[in-house]
Design a protein around this motif. Sequence first.
Motif, PDB file in Angstrom:
ATOM      1  N   VAL A  98       0.779  -1.124  -0.062  1.00  0.00           N
ATOM      2  CA  VAL A  98      -0.010   0.022   0.046  1.00  0.00           C
ATOM      3  C   VAL A  98       0.789   1.214   0.020  1.00  0.00           C
ATOM      4  O   VAL A  98       0.576   2.128  -0.770  1.00  0.00           O
ATOM      5  N   GLN A  99       1.770   1.356   0.865  1.00  0.00           N
ATOM      6  CA  GLN A  99       2.844   2.329   1.113  1.00  0.00           C
ATOM      7  C   GLN A  99       4.219   1.824   0.595  1.00  0.00           C
ATOM      8  O   GLN A  99       4.784   1.446   1.285  1.00  0.00           O
ATOM      9  N   ASP A 100       4.474   2.078  -0.780  1.00  0.00           N
ATOM     10  CA  ASP A 100       5.627   1.949  -1.134  1.00  0.00           C
ATOM     11  C   ASP A 100       6.718   2.701  -1.246  1.00  0.00           C
ATOM     12  O   ASP A 100       6.376   3.924  -1.402  1.00  0.00           O
ATOM     13  N   SER A 101       8.079   2.213  -0.765  1.00  0.00           N
ATOM     14  CA  SER A 101       9.089   3.181  -0.358  1.00  0.00           C
ATOM     15  C   SER A 101       9.650   3.413  -1.783  1.00  0.00           C
ATOM     16  O   SER A 101       9.413   2.321  -2.652  1.00  0.00           O
ATOM     17  N   GLU A 102      10.405   4.391  -2.074  1.00  0.00           N
ATOM     18  CA  GLU A 102      11.051   4.826  -3.080  1.00  0.00           C
ATOM     19  C   GLU A 102      12.197   3.535  -3.292  1.00  0.00           C
ATOM     20  O   GLU A 102      12.280   3.234  -4.531  1.00  0.00           O
ATOM     21  N   ALA A 103      12.890   3.157  -2.332  1.00  0.00           N
ATOM     22  CA  ALA A 103      13.631   1.913  -2.612  1.00  0.00           C
ATOM     23  C   ALA A 103      13.146   0.800  -3.188  1.00  0.00           C
ATOM     24  O   ALA A 103      13.678   0.054  -4.192  1.00  0.00           O
ATOM     25  N   GLU A 104      11.976   0.566  -2.654  1.00  0.00           N
ATOM     26  CA  GLU A 104      11.278  -0.659  -3.237  1.00  0.00           C
ATOM     27  C   GLU A 104      11.025  -0.597  -4.952  1.00  0.00           C
ATOM     28  O   GLU A 104      10.690  -1.527  -5.515  1.00  0.00           O
ATOM     29  N   ILE A 105      10.267   0.484  -4.872  1.00  0.00           N
ATOM     30  CA  ILE A 105      10.109   1.041  -6.568  1.00  0.00           C
ATOM     31  C   ILE A 105      11.201   1.026  -6.927  1.00  0.00           C
ATOM     32  O   ILE A 105      11.221   0.365  -8.298  1.00  0.00           O
ATOM     33  N   LEU A 106      12.244   1.389  -6.746  1.00  0.00           N
ATOM     34  CA  LEU A 106      13.450   1.426  -7.522  1.00  0.00           C
ATOM     35  C   LEU A 106      14.014  -0.096  -7.846  1.00  0.00           C
ATOM     36  O   LEU A 106      14.279  -0.322  -9.033  1.00  0.00           O
ATOM     37  N   VAL A 107      13.848  -0.968  -6.830  1.00  0.00           N
ATOM     38  CA  VAL A 107      14.205  -2.339  -7.044  1.00  0.00           C
ATOM     39  C   VAL A 107      13.214  -2.867  -8.184  1.00  0.00           C
ATOM     40  O   VAL A 107      13.680  -3.486  -9.085  1.00  0.00           O
ATOM     41  N   ARG A 127       5.930   2.757 -10.877  1.00  0.00           N
ATOM     42  CA  ARG A 127       5.112   3.659 -10.028  1.00  0.00           C
ATOM     43  C   ARG A 127       3.401   3.409 -10.557  1.00  0.00           C
ATOM     44  O   ARG A 127       2.550   3.223  -9.897  1.00  0.00           O
ATOM     45  N   PHE A 128       3.385   3.459 -11.949  1.00  0.00           N
ATOM     46  CA  PHE A 128       2.067   3.835 -12.621  1.00  0.00           C
ATOM     47  C   PHE A 128       1.546   2.140 -12.298  1.00  0.00           C
ATOM     48  O   PHE A 128      -0.025   2.333 -11.844  1.00  0.00           O
ATOM     49  N   ARG A 129       2.026   1.138 -12.419  1.00  0.00           N
ATOM     50  CA  ARG A 129       1.615   0.129 -12.379  1.00  0.00           C
ATOM     51  C   ARG A 129       1.438  -0.453 -10.771  1.00  0.00           C
ATOM     52  O   ARG A 129       0.260  -0.915 -10.698  1.00  0.00           O
ATOM     53  N   ILE A 130       1.924   0.017  -9.949  1.00  0.00           N
ATOM     54  CA  ILE A 130       1.579  -0.245  -8.462  1.00  0.00           C
ATOM     55  C   ILE A 130       0.501   0.584  -8.104  1.00  0.00           C
ATOM     56  O   ILE A 130      -0.369   0.120  -7.376  1.00  0.00           O
ATOM     57  N   GLU A 131       0.643   1.826  -8.269  1.00  0.00           N
ATOM     58  CA  GLU A 131      -0.848   2.687  -8.234  1.00  0.00           C
ATOM     59  C   GLU A 131      -2.093   2.240  -9.049  1.00  0.00           C
ATOM     60  O   GLU A 131      -2.942   2.598  -8.550  1.00  0.00           O
TER      61      GLU A 131
END
Length: 121
Positions: free
Chosen positions: A2-11, A51-55
Amino acid sequence: MVQDSEAEILVIARVMHEAVRAFQAAHNQEAIPHWKKAPNWMKKASVEGARFRIENPDASESAQHDQWMQEKKDNGWVYGPIKDQKAKTHPLLIPYKELPLIERQKDALVAGIITALTKAL
Protein backbone atom coordinates in the motif's frame (compact mmCIF):
# COMPACT_ATOMS: atom_id res chain seq x y z
CA MET A 1 2.32 -2.77 -0.99
CA VAL A 2 0.00 0.00 0.00
CA GLN A 3 2.79 2.40 0.94
CA ASP A 4 5.70 1.60 -1.34
CA SER A 5 8.99 3.11 -0.41
CA GLU A 6 11.08 4.73 -3.09
CA ALA A 7 13.70 2.02 -2.50
CA GLU A 8 11.17 -0.74 -3.24
CA ILE A 9 9.95 1.04 -6.38
CA LEU A 10 13.55 1.41 -7.53
CA VAL A 11 14.16 -2.33 -7.05
CA ILE A 12 11.04 -3.17 -9.04
CA ALA A 13 12.00 -0.73 -11.80
CA ARG A 14 15.49 -2.19 -12.03
CA VAL A 15 14.22 -5.78 -12.26
CA MET A 16 11.64 -4.76 -14.86
CA HIS A 17 14.31 -2.90 -16.86
CA GLU A 18 16.61 -5.94 -16.88
CA ALA A 19 13.72 -8.23 -17.88
CA VAL A 20 12.94 -5.97 -20.83
CA ARG A 21 16.62 -6.02 -21.77
CA ALA A 22 16.65 -9.84 -21.68
CA PHE A 23 13.39 -10.03 -23.65
CA GLN A 24 14.83 -7.77 -26.34
CA ALA A 25 18.04 -9.79 -26.57
CA ALA A 26 16.08 -13.06 -26.74
CA HIS A 27 14.05 -11.70 -29.65
CA ASN A 28 17.01 -10.32 -31.61
CA GLN A 29 16.07 -6.73 -30.88
CA GLU A 30 18.57 -4.05 -29.98
CA ALA A 31 18.62 -4.35 -26.21
CA ILE A 32 18.52 -1.38 -23.90
CA PRO A 33 21.69 -0.93 -21.85
CA HIS A 34 22.25 -2.66 -18.52
CA TRP A 35 20.70 -0.71 -15.63
CA LYS A 36 24.13 0.45 -14.42
CA LYS A 37 24.90 1.91 -17.85
CA ALA A 38 21.41 3.21 -18.66
CA PRO A 39 21.02 6.97 -18.94
CA ASN A 40 19.13 8.68 -16.14
CA TRP A 41 16.13 9.47 -18.37
CA MET A 42 15.74 5.75 -19.09
CA LYS A 43 15.93 4.82 -15.42
CA LYS A 44 13.39 7.54 -14.59
CA ALA A 45 11.02 6.15 -17.24
CA SER A 46 11.34 2.67 -15.71
CA VAL A 47 10.62 4.06 -12.24
CA GLU A 48 7.58 5.97 -13.51
CA GLY A 49 6.31 2.86 -15.33
CA ALA A 50 6.67 0.80 -12.16
CA ARG A 51 5.00 3.50 -10.09
CA PHE A 52 2.07 3.66 -12.54
CA ARG A 53 1.50 -0.12 -12.35
CA ILE A 54 1.78 -0.14 -8.56
CA GLU A 55 -0.71 2.72 -8.23
CA ASN A 56 -3.01 1.24 -10.91
CA PRO A 57 -2.76 -2.54 -10.47
CA ASP A 58 -5.83 -3.26 -12.59
CA ALA A 59 -4.80 -1.02 -15.49
CA SER A 60 -4.64 -2.69 -18.87
CA GLU A 61 -1.41 -3.07 -20.81
CA SER A 62 -2.75 -0.42 -23.17
CA ALA A 63 -3.07 1.99 -20.23
CA GLN A 64 0.53 1.18 -19.28
CA HIS A 65 1.58 1.95 -22.86
CA ASP A 66 -0.40 5.20 -22.76
CA GLN A 67 1.43 6.17 -19.56
CA TRP A 68 4.78 5.40 -21.24
CA MET A 69 3.83 7.44 -24.31
CA GLN A 70 2.71 10.39 -22.20
CA GLU A 71 5.94 10.30 -20.19
CA LYS A 72 7.91 10.31 -23.46
CA LYS A 73 5.87 13.17 -24.94
CA ASP A 74 6.18 15.17 -21.72
CA ASN A 75 9.95 14.88 -22.15
CA GLY A 76 9.95 16.07 -25.76
CA TRP A 77 9.89 12.75 -27.61
CA VAL A 78 7.95 12.40 -30.86
CA TYR A 79 7.15 9.60 -33.26
CA GLY A 80 9.98 8.73 -35.64
CA PRO A 81 10.80 5.66 -37.73
CA ILE A 82 13.92 4.94 -35.63
CA LYS A 83 14.71 5.28 -31.95
CA ASP A 84 17.12 8.16 -31.60
CA GLN A 85 17.72 9.48 -28.10
CA LYS A 86 19.45 12.63 -29.37
CA ALA A 87 16.60 13.53 -31.74
CA LYS A 88 14.08 12.14 -29.22
CA THR A 89 12.26 10.04 -31.79
CA HIS A 90 10.75 6.61 -31.16
CA PRO A 91 8.88 4.25 -33.50
CA LEU A 92 6.64 2.93 -30.71
CA LEU A 93 4.96 6.26 -29.99
CA ILE A 94 1.81 4.89 -31.59
CA PRO A 95 -1.51 3.66 -30.20
CA TYR A 96 -1.32 0.33 -28.36
CA LYS A 97 -3.55 -1.45 -30.88
CA GLU A 98 -1.05 -0.56 -33.64
CA LEU A 99 1.94 -2.05 -31.81
CA PRO A 100 3.47 -5.23 -33.22
CA LEU A 101 2.58 -8.37 -31.25
CA ILE A 102 6.11 -8.65 -29.85
CA GLU A 103 5.77 -5.19 -28.29
CA ARG A 104 2.39 -6.01 -26.76
CA GLN A 105 3.94 -9.18 -25.33
CA LYS A 106 6.72 -7.08 -23.83
CA ASP A 107 4.10 -4.79 -22.25
CA ALA A 108 2.37 -7.84 -20.74
CA LEU A 109 5.73 -9.02 -19.36
CA VAL A 110 6.34 -5.62 -17.77
CA ALA A 111 2.89 -5.60 -16.15
CA GLY A 112 3.32 -9.15 -14.86
CA ILE A 113 6.74 -8.52 -13.38
CA ILE A 114 5.71 -5.35 -11.60
CA THR A 115 2.55 -6.98 -10.25
CA ALA A 116 4.44 -10.06 -9.04
CA LEU A 117 7.16 -8.05 -7.36
CA THR A 118 4.66 -5.70 -5.77
CA LYS A 119 3.04 -8.69 -4.08
CA ALA A 120 6.42 -10.16 -3.07
CA LEU A 121 7.83 -7.08 -1.32
